[in-house]
Motif scaffolding. Structure first.
Motif, PDB file in Angstrom:
ATOM      1  N   THR A  30       0.991  -1.101   0.185  1.00 33.24           N
ATOM      2  CA  THR A  30      -0.452  -0.369   0.425  1.00 33.24           C
ATOM      3  C   THR A  30       1.295   1.513   0.065  1.00 33.24           C
ATOM      4  O   THR A  30       0.014   2.095  -0.345  1.00 33.24           O
ATOM      5  N   GLU A  31       2.020   0.826   0.277  1.00 35.89           N
ATOM      6  CA  GLU A  31       2.946   2.615   0.122  1.00 35.89           C
ATOM      7  C   GLU A  31       2.890   2.542  -0.820  1.00 35.89           C
ATOM      8  O   GLU A  31       3.361   3.558  -1.740  1.00 35.89           O
ATOM      9  N   GLU A  32       3.732   1.704  -2.375  1.00 32.00           N
ATOM     10  CA  GLU A  32       4.495   1.813  -3.131  1.00 32.00           C
ATOM     11  C   GLU A  32       3.140   1.728  -4.506  1.00 32.00           C
ATOM     12  O   GLU A  32       2.533   0.838  -3.829  1.00 32.00           O
ATOM     13  N   GLY A  33       3.193   2.680  -5.234  1.00 30.16           N
ATOM     14  CA  GLY A  33       1.262   2.748  -5.918  1.00 30.16           C
ATOM     15  C   GLY A  33       1.667   2.888  -7.488  1.00 30.16           C
ATOM     16  O   GLY A  33       1.323   3.542  -8.135  1.00 30.16           O
ATOM     17  N   TYR A  34       2.952   1.835  -7.534  1.00 25.33           N
ATOM     18  CA  TYR A  34       3.282   1.950  -8.989  1.00 25.33           C
ATOM     19  C   TYR A  34       3.930   0.620  -9.455  1.00 25.33           C
ATOM     20  O   TYR A  34       4.737  -0.283  -8.959  1.00 25.33           O
ATOM     21  N   PRO A  35       3.058  -0.009 -10.599  1.00 25.11           N
ATOM     22  CA  PRO A  35       2.491   0.373 -11.870  1.00 25.11           C
ATOM     23  C   PRO A  35       1.152  -0.304 -11.069  1.00 25.11           C
ATOM     24  O   PRO A  35       0.886  -0.985 -10.052  1.00 25.11           O
ATOM     25  N   PRO A  36      -0.095   1.232 -11.380  1.00 27.06           N
ATOM     26  CA  PRO A  36      -1.188   1.044 -10.726  1.00 27.06           C
ATOM     27  C   PRO A  36      -2.076  -0.065 -11.116  1.00 27.06           C
ATOM     28  O   PRO A  36      -1.543  -0.701 -12.152  1.00 27.06           O
ATOM     29  N   TYR A  37      -3.210  -1.197 -11.077  1.00 29.36           N
ATOM     30  CA  TYR A  37      -3.200  -2.160 -10.691  1.00 29.36           C
ATOM     31  C   TYR A  37      -4.335  -3.000 -10.628  1.00 29.36           C
ATOM     32  O   TYR A  37      -4.972  -1.518  -9.835  1.00 29.36           O
ATOM     33  N   ASN A  38      -5.336  -3.515 -10.872  1.00 24.14           N
ATOM     34  CA  ASN A  38      -6.835  -4.051 -11.213  1.00 24.14           C
ATOM     35  C   ASN A  38      -6.418  -5.409 -10.429  1.00 24.14           C
ATOM     36  O   ASN A  38      -6.369  -6.072 -11.387  1.00 24.14           O
ATOM     37  N   ILE A  39      -7.149  -6.542  -9.355  1.00 27.12           N
ATOM     38  CA  ILE A  39      -7.602  -7.709  -9.214  1.00 27.12           C
ATOM     39  C   ILE A  39      -9.127  -7.699  -9.528  1.00 27.12           C
ATOM     40  O   ILE A  39      -9.970  -7.153  -8.566  1.00 27.12           O
ATOM     41  N   GLU A  40      -8.966  -8.560 -10.764  1.00 25.99           N
ATOM     42  CA  GLU A  40     -10.841  -9.087 -11.294  1.00 25.99           C
ATOM     43  C   GLU A  40     -10.725 -10.132 -10.857  1.00 25.99           C
ATOM     44  O   GLU A  40     -10.403 -11.371 -11.536  1.00 25.99           O
ATOM     45  N   LEU A  42     -12.955 -12.783 -12.996  1.00 21.31           N
ATOM     46  CA  LEU A  42     -13.736 -13.201 -14.044  1.00 21.31           C
ATOM     47  C   LEU A  42     -15.172 -14.310 -14.090  1.00 21.31           C
ATOM     48  O   LEU A  42     -16.444 -14.789 -14.201  1.00 21.31           O
ATOM     49  N   ALA A  43     -14.990 -15.502 -13.139  1.00 26.98           N
ATOM     50  CA  ALA A  43     -15.625 -16.078 -12.690  1.00 26.98           C
ATOM     51  C   ALA A  43     -15.339 -17.282 -10.757  1.00 26.98           C
ATOM     52  O   ALA A  43     -14.665 -16.664 -10.483  1.00 26.98           O
ATOM     53  N   ASP A  44     -16.076 -17.837 -10.789  1.00 26.24           N
ATOM     54  CA  ASP A  44     -16.216 -18.638  -8.916  1.00 26.24           C
ATOM     55  C   ASP A  44     -14.473 -19.117  -8.647  1.00 26.24           C
ATOM     56  O   ASP A  44     -13.701 -18.840  -8.185  1.00 26.24           O
ATOM     57  N   ASP A  45     -13.653 -19.542  -9.736  1.00 27.64           N
ATOM     58  CA  ASP A  45     -12.369 -19.938  -9.777  1.00 27.64           C
ATOM     59  C   ASP A  45     -11.308 -19.582 -10.671  1.00 27.64           C
ATOM     60  O   ASP A  45     -10.622 -19.541 -11.140  1.00 27.64           O
ATOM     61  N   ARG A  46     -11.902 -18.392 -10.940  1.00 21.75           N
ATOM     62  CA  ARG A  46     -11.063 -17.586 -12.299  1.00 21.75           C
ATOM     63  C   ARG A  46     -10.816 -16.182 -12.644  1.00 21.75           C
ATOM     64  O   ARG A  46     -11.639 -15.709 -11.540  1.00 21.75           O
ATOM     65  N   TYR A  47      -9.235 -15.623 -12.013  1.00 19.09           N
ATOM     66  CA  TYR A  47      -8.991 -13.870 -11.628  1.00 19.09           C
ATOM     67  C   TYR A  47      -8.204 -13.418 -12.697  1.00 19.09           C
ATOM     68  O   TYR A  47      -7.667 -13.907 -13.017  1.00 19.09           O
ATOM     69  N   GLN A  48      -7.839 -12.801 -12.881  1.00 23.28           N
ATOM     70  CA  GLN A  48      -7.145 -11.607 -13.482  1.00 23.28           C
ATOM     71  C   GLN A  48      -6.386 -10.149 -12.676  1.00 23.28           C
ATOM     72  O   GLN A  48      -7.246  -9.153 -11.902  1.00 23.28           O
ATOM     73  N   ILE A  49      -5.147 -10.170 -12.801  1.00 22.64           N
ATOM     74  CA  ILE A  49      -4.496  -9.009 -12.823  1.00 22.64           C
ATOM     75  C   ILE A  49      -4.271  -8.480 -13.874  1.00 22.64           C
ATOM     76  O   ILE A  49      -3.410  -8.390 -14.917  1.00 22.64           O
ATOM     77  N   THR A  50      -4.627  -6.668 -13.988  1.00 22.05           N
ATOM     78  CA  THR A  50      -4.253  -6.324 -14.761  1.00 22.05           C
ATOM     79  C   THR A  50      -3.388  -4.748 -14.231  1.00 22.05           C
ATOM     80  O   THR A  50      -3.645  -4.402 -13.179  1.00 22.05           O
ATOM     81  N   LEU A  51      -1.905  -4.687 -15.000  1.00 19.95           N
ATOM     82  CA  LEU A  51      -1.203  -3.919 -14.579  1.00 19.95           C
ATOM     83  C   LEU A  51      -0.457  -2.683 -15.434  1.00 19.95           C
ATOM     84  O   LEU A  51      -0.880  -2.968 -17.041  1.00 19.95           O
ATOM     85  N   ALA A  52      -1.328  -1.103 -15.828  1.00 25.10           N
ATOM     86  CA  ALA A  52      -1.107  -0.366 -16.463  1.00 25.10           C
ATOM     87  C   ALA A  52       0.221   0.232 -16.198  1.00 25.10           C
ATOM     88  O   ALA A  52       1.223   0.666 -15.335  1.00 25.10           O
ATOM     89  N   VAL A  53       1.306  -0.438 -17.541  1.00 24.48           N
ATOM     90  CA  VAL A  53       2.351  -0.097 -17.854  1.00 24.48           C
ATOM     91  C   VAL A  53       2.531   0.186 -19.251  1.00 24.48           C
ATOM     92  O   VAL A  53       3.292  -0.090 -19.773  1.00 24.48           O
ATOM     93  N   ALA A  54       2.278   1.289 -18.789  1.00 22.56           N
ATOM     94  CA  ALA A  54       2.362   2.636 -20.447  1.00 22.56           C
ATOM     95  C   ALA A  54       4.102   2.665 -20.481  1.00 22.56           C
ATOM     96  O   ALA A  54       4.551   3.096 -19.644  1.00 22.56           O
ATOM     97  N   GLY A  55       4.172   2.936 -21.661  1.00 22.65           N
ATOM     98  CA  GLY A  55       5.458   3.755 -21.921  1.00 22.65           C
ATOM     99  C   GLY A  55       6.123   1.603 -22.642  1.00 22.65           C
ATOM    100  O   GLY A  55       8.006   2.153 -22.506  1.00 22.65           O
ATOM    101  N   PHE A  56       6.454   0.661 -21.574  1.00 22.10           N
ATOM    102  CA  PHE A  56       6.640  -0.626 -21.491  1.00 22.10           C
ATOM    103  C   PHE A  56       6.477  -1.395 -23.133  1.00 22.10           C
ATOM    104  O   PHE A  56       5.437  -1.615 -22.731  1.00 22.10           O
TER     105      PHE A  56
END
Length: 152
Positions: A30-40, A42-56
């Motif tokens: 929580t102290e470090e916020g880079y890069p921003p991300y989402n944890i979603e 998708l279903a009961d046993d499926r997940y997705q982590i999305t990281l915003a890595v613009a410029g890479f």
């Protein structure tokens, strides 16, 4: 922000090391916020982590999965000297770790429009899944037999 010292608890607890490590890792995250991300979910046993890595680019980002941790690292090497009047897009080195629950595995990753998406699936082994146990010895009305009959 408050920080908590778990060292007194280490003296009086046994077997909770992973729990305390998770709490400390969450506190540092929580102290470090880079890069921003989402944890979603998708279903009961499926997940997705999305990281915003613009410029890479995809070859400047690496993903490593071991045991219950997935680690994403990125580093950009500037090949040419450029003079920025304002630099709002960060291209600094980053390392982001996510602790995974038991039986959660990384199934794949994709990179599109500056977003890195990591697909996760929880696969519980058959031996660990609950199963229905048949009960033997239950009698029904059809199974009842008369052994001896006395006339009244």
């Amino acid at each position: 922000m408050r920080t908590y010292d778990f060292s007194p608890l280490f003296r009086s607890t046994i077997g909770f090391d992973r729990l305390f490590d998770l709490a400390e890792t969450a506190q540092r995250a929580t102290e470090e916020g880079y890069p921003p991300y989402n944890i979603e979910r998708l279903a009961d046993d499926r997940y997705q982590i999305t990281l915003a890595v613009a410029g890479f680019s995809p070859d400047e980002v690496s993903i490593a999965a071991e045991q219950n941790v997935v680690t994403i690292e990125g580093g950009k090497t500037e090949k040419t000297e450029r003079e920025f009047l304002y630099r709002g897009i960060s291209t600094r080195h980053f390392k982001r770790q996510f602790n995974l629950a038991d039986y959660v595995q990384v199934k794949g990753a994709s990179f599109e429009n500056g977003l890195l998406k990591i697909d996760l699936v929880r696969e519980i082994p058959e031996a660990m899944k609950p199963r229905r146990i048949a009960i033997n010895g239950a009698s029904t009305a059809d199974d009842v037999r008369q052994i001896e009959a006395k006339a009244a």
